[in-house]
Enzyme design. Structure first.
Site, PDB file in Angstrom:
ATOM      1  N   LYS A  76      -7.897  10.679  51.082  1.00 13.61           N
ATOM      2  CA  LYS A  76      -7.942  12.103  51.146  1.00 13.61           C
ATOM      3  C   LYS A  76      -8.559  12.534  49.724  1.00 13.61           C
ATOM      4  O   LYS A  76      -8.603  11.716  48.737  1.00 13.61           O
ATOM      5  CB  LYS A  76      -6.207  12.373  51.111  1.00 13.61           C
ATOM      6  CG  LYS A  76      -6.019  13.786  50.869  1.00 13.61           C
ATOM      7  CD  LYS A  76      -4.374  14.128  51.075  1.00 13.61           C
ATOM      8  CE  LYS A  76      -4.103  15.501  51.039  1.00 13.61           C
ATOM      9  NZ  LYS A  76      -2.564  15.731  51.175  1.00 13.61           N
ATOM     10  N   SER A 155      -0.885  19.043  54.343  1.00 13.81           N
ATOM     11  CA  SER A 155      -2.204  19.329  54.029  1.00 13.81           C
ATOM     12  C   SER A 155      -3.205  18.245  54.228  1.00 13.81           C
ATOM     13  O   SER A 155      -4.415  18.502  53.859  1.00 13.81           O
ATOM     14  CB  SER A 155      -2.170  19.526  52.395  1.00 13.81           C
ATOM     15  OG  SER A 155      -1.475  18.081  51.859  1.00 13.81           O
ATOM     16  N   SER A 179       3.258  17.051  54.159  1.00 14.41           N
ATOM     17  CA  SER A 179       1.903  16.936  54.150  1.00 14.41           C
ATOM     18  C   SER A 179       1.243  15.566  54.652  1.00 14.41           C
ATOM     19  O   SER A 179       0.191  15.499  55.159  1.00 14.41           O
ATOM     20  CB  SER A 179       1.074  17.136  52.963  1.00 14.41           C
ATOM     21  OG  SER A 179       1.334  18.308  52.657  1.00 14.41           O
TER      22      SER A 179
END
Lengths: 485, 483
Positions: A76, A155, A179
């Protein structure tokens, strides 16, 4: 090869059927060919990946290979990678190249894994749909065949979508209010948010420090265990990381579940949840009963206060955490500032997106003189009550099970103009972050052709049990193997 | 109208740790800008603070030295404001749970009285960097070498009522933190910085007036001037019927001027909240005891011991005990000097005067306590007169010989204490001064007699080539003249 799990790929590499260079090339080619549909990567670090793959093959040839040696994966874009752009999904850091590795990044490097690139995300991890990224929204591979562009959740939407689309077998992620779990659920993959403090936060760009936790995403529970083996552990660079032993998370995957005590929090089976979603979750629970689990209803009486408390505490912490982005030392700086005040004002006005600004404003307000007691202090008291709810629940049961999200993946743009509706996406996941306990999202069925996730919540530091519970489910179901068309 | 002056101090003390409070960067002063700023000090994304245990130990040592309660659960807070030399956009400090709770320091005043100044609390925090406005035309340079240097901010109660008291407290504090080794004490490098809160109230009134804060005074002289200046400024306003505005002021010592920096209305809302990157630090008994073990003798303890052990008066004991190096020098002198009071006189007299005139510190003195002690021993046993001793001291200081005995020998400064020889000299001198002898013997006023006695001393010293023991001369004279 791209349909195989990390565990399978590791065995293929070990058997010599394929080299890391070939495997890495295959995934890089897939990203090149297909990611324009999903936008799941912000940066593809092709050159570095190929170099790392070559080094991994050499290591293997020298007889020094371990489980992760030469296995591709992605980070990420919130984990700092020495020498590779790290953006946190923001214009503010669009050109930021950190001169250091996050501890998580360094751990994967040391394990010999091959990082393909950095995945898209909501700006500074603030969002539940991946629509707040400066680098554009991510499209969920599920639903595309009907011509629908649906959100992957957020997210960590880039990581989840990339795994679902078989562009990477695994990816790191972070979870501040859901997330990891919500995008995992919406993309039909498996994700784990560990106990707060289990994984170092050093080099992980902060959103809300007391809630942020790095975690894992892959198709199978076993792969999540392999990832956590690399990521977990005390880090002297993060004084909030937990100084306690790390088990081998793969060692207990095959423990039988007979006698497992499952609690269903009644507050999480409310009218927020569509009947079709509820049915899928209840079906999954029935599978556990077949595996020998006993099920009872439990209560988390303060669960309904979680969203309100979270949307005070998280923005408050964020308002301070994001003050460092001031245009002085690194990152975006406005053109031709007239003076200091102009430098600050325009840099931050131009560098941050709308959702980030909204949360900075909310957090600043909540901490202001005269409001601190009514908002921040009160929210912290609520947080303690929520923690106590979980402590009490785990006196009677081993794990809690619930839905992850109130509905499956929605269409892009559907909720962007209504932040409160968007915040309710995390209604079943946020209390877990406030309490700091670990939780997983496990694929558990479909509604209207879209994946549904089962949330499994464990007691503090019981990641091994969660992975065991998820793995056993995946031995008798194949939801996690389904491919988006 | 008569006014009472009310003064409270806030003192920032840089702790002498090798590395910063939350990172491993060096705290050394004077390096090239930004060479001692790591990713943590630059507040790069994702970096986290790691507390430096030594800073906590030093803070606890300070707490013990000022008789304070130690905060058992020390919590860090974020103080939010934007400034270019504050990399994170907040300062990590302590608000509600400081490491040092209420304590006190006793100060000695010129009139011989002493006064207790209460410490409200002292907390740990990080220093900011420096903004450099001079070197860059139209721009500001930022040096983050200092960012993250550990500080304790000490806050007193408003217990001081004059510039003299405030300066006495400041000096005492400076001596304290230097002597326990938690601060290098170098005020020119900003190791101690004083903020002074001042208000006036009508004499005897119980109600405090509105205060102003004068910031960043880094010498005792400026502090004294700034207080005098601010007291006068406030007095002028109040006597003209005006009101004091609560504000922060900056004092310019070179011009003896001050100006307003910001008023209360313009003050920041710092939005303090507990720092989520740092867990509360629990200070247990073992840690406190280990810090106590590191404490050297404190100035107050030393003063009491000097009075007891060496029989010094309060004033001398204080002067000798305040500074650890001076105290050690005195003890070395006294140890070799046989007469502690005489040693104290020489250390505070000739030795201190010479340090002053040469602008030297005790550490830079060219003579040792042992050398001075040997000289004092020779004064005490009458080997050398005090005037001769001054010559020996001078020779030692200049390096013309390295011990008192050799210098006395070489310069022929040995006193004649042979009473037979001295009596003979007295007889001869008195025989040559019959008128003066007669005058002396007719005089009835003992004061005048004493003065007249001095008239015989000059010729006696001359006769003995300066080597006659004046004390013995005096005794013999008295005996002979009373016959």
């Amino acid at each position: 090869m791209h349909n195989k799990s990390v565990a399978e790929l590791s065995r293929e590499l070990e058997s010599g059927k394929i080299s890391s260079v070939e495997l890495t090339r295959e995934f890089l080619d897939r990203i090149k060919a297909e990611d324009s549909q999903y936008n799941s990567f912000i940066t593809v670090t092709e050159e570095q990946a190929m170099a790392d793959a070559k080094a991994a093959d050499e290591k293997r040839a020298a007889g020094k290979a371990e489980v992760w040696t030469g296995v591709p994966f992605a980070h990420k874009d919130i984990f700092c990678t020495n020498g590779a752009t790290t953006t946190a999904g923001s214009k503010m850091l669009a050109n930021f190249v950190p001169p250091y590795d996050a501890t998580v990044t360094a751990n994967f490097r040391a394990a010999g894994a091959v990082c393909l690139g950095k995945t898209n995300m909501d700006e500074f991890a603030m969002g539940s749909s991946n629509e707040s990224s400066f680098f554009g929204p991510v499209t969920n591979p599920w639903g595309l065949s009907n011509g629908e562009k649906r959100v992957p959740g957020g997210s960590s939407g880039g990581s989840a979508a990339a795994i679902a689309a078989r562009l990477t077998p695994a990816a790191t992620a972070t979870d501040t209010g859901g997330s990891i779990r919500q995008p995992a659920a919406l993309c039909g993959i498996t994700g784990l948010k560990p106990t707060y403090g289990r994984v170092s936060r050093f080099g992980m760009i902060a959103f809300a420090s007391s809630l942020d936790q790095g975690g894992t995403m892959a198709r199978t529970a076993e792969d999540n265990a392999l990832m956590l083996n690399v990521m977990a552990g005390f880090d002297p660079k993060d004084s909030t990381s937990a100084d306690r032993a790390v088990p081998d998370y793969t060692a207990t995957l095959n423990e039988p579940l007979k006698g497992l005590r499952v609690g269903l929090p009644k507050e999480y089976f409310s009218d927020q949840l569509s009947p079709a979603m509820e049915q899928q979750v209840r079906n999954a629970v029935k599978e556990y009963e077949k595996l020998g689990a006993t099920v009872k209803e439990v209560s988390l009486p303060h669960a309904k206060l979680a969203i309100a408390a979270y949307y005070v505490i998280a923005p408050a912490e964020a308002s301070a955490n994001l003050s460092r982005f001031d245009g002085v030392r690194y990152g975006y700086r406005c053109d031709d500032p007239r003076d200091l005040s102009d430098l600050y004002t325009r840099t931050r006005a131009e560098g941050f997106g709308g959702e980030v600004k909204r949360r900075i404003l909310v957090g600043t307000y909540a901490l202001s003189a005269g409001y601190f007691d009514a908002y921040y202090l009160k929210a912290q008291k609520v947080r303690r009550l929520i923690q106590q709810d979980f402590i009490n629940a785990f006196k009677d049961v081993d794990v809690l099970m619930s839905p992850v999200s109130p509905s499956p993946a929605f269409v892009q743009g559907e909720k962007t103009n209504d932040p409160v509706t968007m915040y309710l996406e995390d209604i079943f996941t946020i209390a877990v972050n406030l309490a700091g306990v670990p939780a997983m999202s496990v694929p558990a069925g479909f509604v209207d052709g879209l994946p549904v996730g089962l949330q499994v919540i464990g007691n503090y530091f019981e990641e091994a049990r969660l992975l065991n519970v998820a793995h056993q489910f995946q031995q008798v179901t194949d939801w996690h193997q389904k491919l988006p068309q | 109208m008569q006014w009472d002056i009310v003064i409270g101090l806030e003192i920032h003390v840089q702790l002498a740790t090798r590395t910063k409070i939350f990172s491993g960067s060096s705290t050394a002063f004077g390096a090239e800008p930004n060479t001692q700023a790591s990713a943590v000090d630059l507040a790069m994304p994702g970096t986290l603070p790691v507390p430096n245990e030594q800073a906590f130990r030093y803070a606890v040592m300070f707490g013990l030295a000022v008789n304070a309660e130690i905060g058992r659960r020390s919590v860090f807070d974020r103080k939010n404001y934007f400034y270019p030399d504050l990399p994170k956009g907040y300062q990590t400090t302590q608000l509600d749970h400081p490491i040092v709770g209420p304590g006190f320091v006793d100060i000695d005043l010129a009139d011989g009285s002493s006064k207790r100044v209460r410490i409200h609390h002292a907390h740990l925090e990080e220093d900011a960097g420096k903004s450099l406005h001079e070197d860059f035309h139209g721009m500001t340079g930022i040096d983050l070498n200092r960012a993250g240097t550990p500080l304790i901010e000490i806050v007193t109660e408003p217990d001081m009522n004059s510039a003299e008291e405030a300066v006495a407290f400041a000096r005492k504090l400076h001596s304290l933190v230097s002597s326990i080794g938690i601060c290098d004490g170098d005020m020119s490098q900003g190791s101690l910085r004083f903020d002074v809160n001042i208000s006036l109230k009508p004499k005897g009134s119980d109600e405090l007036g509105t205060r102003t804060e004068t910031k960043n005074l880094n010498s005792f002289r400026f502090m004294e001037q700034a207080i005098a200046h601010e007291v006068e400024r406030q007095m002028d306003i109040l006597e003209d019927g005006g009101r004091i505005i609560q504000e922060t002021r900056l004092y310019n010592g070179d011009r003896d001027e001050s100006r307003s920096m910001r008023s209360k209305e313009e003050a920041n809302d710092y939005r303090y909240f507990p720092c989520p990157d740092l867990l509360p630090v629990v200070i247990d008994d073992a840690f406190i005891e280990s810090a106590r073990d590191l404490l050297p003798e404190l100035p107050d303890e030393r003063k009491a011991r000097f009075k007891e052990q060496y029989g010094l008066n309060d004033y001398d004991a204080r002067l000798l005990s305040d500074d650890a190096r001076m105290a050690a020098f005195f003890e070395e002198t006294a140890g070799h000097g046989k007469d502690a009071k005489l040693a104290a006189n020489w250390v505070l007299g000739e030795f201190s005067a010479r340090l002053n005139s040469d602008d030297k510190t005790v550490a830079q003195a060219p003579i040792t306590g042992e050398q001075l002690g040997q000289l004092v021993a020779r004064i005490a046993d009458n080997t050398v007169s005090s005037s001769g001793a001054k010559k020996v001291f001078e020779a030692l200081w200049k390096g013309d010989g390295d011990n008192a005995d050799a210098i006395i020998e070489a310069q022929g400064l040995k006193q004649v204490s042979d009473t037979g020889a001295l009596e003979q000299m007295v007889d001869e001198v008195l025989a040559g001064m019959p008128d003066q002898v007669a005058q002396y013997q007719q005089e009835t006023d003992p004061k005048k007699q004493k003065k007249m006695l001095g008239g015989f001393m000059g010729p006696l010293m001359k006769a003995s080539k300066g080597q006659g023991n004046p004390k013995l001369f005096n005794e013999i004279l008295l005996k002979k003249l009373s016959n």
